[in-house]
Design a protein around this motif. Structure first.
Motif, PDB file in Angstrom:
ATOM      1  N   SER A 192       0.817  -1.212   0.000  1.00  0.00           N
ATOM      2  CA  SER A 192       0.000   0.000   0.000  1.00  0.00           C
ATOM      3  C   SER A 192       0.852   1.264   0.000  1.00  0.00           C
ATOM      4  CB  SER A 192      -0.904   0.004   1.233  1.00  0.00           C
ATOM      5  OG  SER A 192      -0.134   0.050   2.418  1.00  0.00           O
ATOM      6  N   ARG A 193       0.262   2.308  -0.533  1.00  0.00           N
ATOM      7  CA  ARG A 193       0.902   3.621  -0.498  1.00  0.00           C
ATOM      8  C   ARG A 193       0.753   4.208   0.902  1.00  0.00           C
ATOM      9  NH1 ARG A 193      -1.938   6.984  -5.105  1.00  0.00           N
ATOM     10  NH2 ARG A 193      -3.756   6.262  -3.911  1.00  0.00           N
ATOM     11  N   LYS A 194       1.736   5.001   1.283  1.00  0.00           N
ATOM     12  CA  LYS A 194       1.681   5.675   2.576  1.00  0.00           C
ATOM     13  C   LYS A 194       2.191   7.104   2.412  1.00  0.00           C
ATOM     14  CE  LYS A 194       2.161   1.544   5.487  1.00  0.00           C
ATOM     15  NZ  LYS A 194       1.027   1.664   6.423  1.00  0.00           N
ATOM     16  N   ASP A 234      -4.627   4.315   5.248  1.00  0.00           N
ATOM     17  CA  ASP A 234      -3.522   4.741   4.393  1.00  0.00           C
ATOM     18  C   ASP A 234      -3.998   5.362   3.083  1.00  0.00           C
ATOM     19  OD1 ASP A 234      -1.694   3.892   6.258  1.00  0.00           O
ATOM     20  OD2 ASP A 234      -1.381   1.937   5.337  1.00  0.00           O
ATOM     21  N   GLU A 235      -4.905   4.681   2.392  1.00  0.00           N
ATOM     22  CA  GLU A 235      -5.358   5.180   1.099  1.00  0.00           C
ATOM     23  C   GLU A 235      -6.136   6.484   1.244  1.00  0.00           C
ATOM     24  OE1 GLU A 235      -4.888   4.337  -2.301  1.00  0.00           O
ATOM     25  OE2 GLU A 235      -3.206   3.462  -1.219  1.00  0.00           O
ATOM     26  N   ASP A 236      -6.901   6.626   2.315  1.00  0.00           N
ATOM     27  CA  ASP A 236      -7.623   7.872   2.559  1.00  0.00           C
ATOM     28  C   ASP A 236      -6.644   9.020   2.811  1.00  0.00           C
ATOM     29  OD1 ASP A 236     -10.087   6.657   2.272  1.00  0.00           O
ATOM     30  OD2 ASP A 236     -10.299   6.249   4.424  1.00  0.00           O
ATOM     31  N   VAL A 279      -3.500   9.200   1.739  1.00  0.00           N
ATOM     32  CA  VAL A 279      -2.837   9.489   0.464  1.00  0.00           C
ATOM     33  C   VAL A 279      -3.743  10.332  -0.421  1.00  0.00           C
ATOM     34  CG1 VAL A 279      -2.008   8.479  -1.694  1.00  0.00           C
ATOM     35  CG2 VAL A 279      -1.330   7.469   0.496  1.00  0.00           C
ATOM     36  N   ASN A 280      -4.987   9.929  -0.566  1.00  0.00           N
ATOM     37  CA  ASN A 280      -5.921  10.655  -1.432  1.00  0.00           C
ATOM     38  C   ASN A 280      -6.171  12.072  -0.926  1.00  0.00           C
ATOM     39  OD1 ASN A 280      -6.214   8.448  -3.141  1.00  0.00           O
ATOM     40  ND2 ASN A 280      -7.958   7.621  -2.005  1.00  0.00           N
ATOM     41  N   TYR A 317       5.233   5.534  -2.771  1.00  0.00           N
ATOM     42  CA  TYR A 317       4.545   4.555  -3.614  1.00  0.00           C
ATOM     43  C   TYR A 317       5.107   3.147  -3.438  1.00  0.00           C
ATOM     44  CZ  TYR A 317       2.330   8.539  -5.808  1.00  0.00           C
ATOM     45  OH  TYR A 317       1.594   9.674  -6.016  1.00  0.00           O
TER      46      TYR A 317
END
Length: 286
Positions: free
Chosen positions: A2-4, A128-130, A132-133, A153
């Motif tokens: 996952s992205r962080k 994490d995704e929230d 990043v977004n 990434y």
């Protein structure tokens, strides 16, 4: 994987405390200033400002800030929230012509309603995704965000990231967790490929390379100068706290926390400033 999001600089504001152990005045961090100018301009009626005043009355000295929490012993963001706040201590207790006490929950709900109408999924994020977004969306409105956060990434949980240096954060400094080499050292690699193109290892206690495995690149004189400047610079994570610490001290602390082998014992001069090896002239070990 996952992205962080990695925190590059502290977002904390400097709060002056009065005798009653309450905030008296807040000196805004640059990012708080940028957020406030974008969404709560002092001289013009921004949509958010108009919406809040219409719903709650006149709010004096309102500003916007980012509350950020990171994982333990890491600068990886685990929580972030865009919040409204009041800058002056006298304004924290009431809203002119409206109610005696501020209903912060209602204000946050109103702010979230506004931001969601402009393309934000959330303004309080724990996943994490929230996170990043949210950062990627906020960058569109406030470009300064790029100086405070970096989206990773290719995230590796087996390292302790110290930070980035060079033009456009070209290089990254990190300490490996449970490093197979017991000599205290840190890694420097290119940020773009995360070491696929360039990576080297340097001793913490001396200005010598600590090359091993595939980490065998050397720094140019220009890169050494950039690294040396980075190491003596104050850490950007506690510029609004005392005592200040240098990036070199953070490297040593990260090694000691993440490796059970030989520990680094920092040395200080008579002025209580840490002694740092001369990384402008990194030597090959004999």
């Amino acid at each position: 994987m996952s992205r962080k999001v990695f925190l590059k600089r502290s977002t904390e504001d400097l709060c002056y405390v009065c005798d009653y152990n309450d905030y008296e005045y807040v000196e805004l961090n640059d990012i708080s200033t940028a957020l406030t100018q974008r969404f709560w301009s002092q001289w013009s009626p921004t949509p958010l400002k108009s919406m809040l005043i219409r719903r709650f009355g006149s709010l004096r000295n309102m500003y916007l800030k980012l509350d950020v929490a990171c994982e333990r012993n890491s600068m990886i963001v685990k929580f972030i929230s865009l919040k409204c706040a009041l800058r002056d201590g006298d304004d924290r207790s009431w809203i002119v012509g409206c109610i005696d006490e501020i209903d912060w929950e209602a204000i946050q709900e109103c702010a979230e309603e506004y931001f969601q109408s402009t393309g934000y999924d959330k303004i309080e994020c724990t996943e994490d995704e929230d996170i990043v977004n949210f950062i990627l969306r906020l960058e569109q409105d406030v470009p300064l965000v790029k100086e405070y956060f970096r989206v990773l990434y290719k995230y590796n949980e087996e390292i302790a990231r110290i930070g980035f240096f060079g033009e456009n954060d070209e290089y990254e400094v990190y300490v490996k967790t449970d490093d197979e080499v017991p000599i205290p050292h840190f890694h420097v690699r290119d940020s773009e490929t995360q070491g696929e193109r360039f990576e080297t290892c340097i001793s913490i206690e001396t200005n010598c390379y600590c090359l091993h495995d595939t980490f065998k690149d050397s720094l140019t004189l220009e890169q050494q100068a950039l690294l040396a400047d980075y190491m003596i610079s104050f850490s950007p994570y506690n510029l609004y706290r005392f005592p200040f610490s240098r990036n070199y001290e953070r490297v040593a602390e990260a090694w000691n926390m993440n490796n059970d082998g030989k520990q680094v014992i920092l040395k200080y001069d008579d002025g209580d400033d840490v002694k740092i090896p001369d990384y402008t002239h990194i030597k090959w070990q004999k």
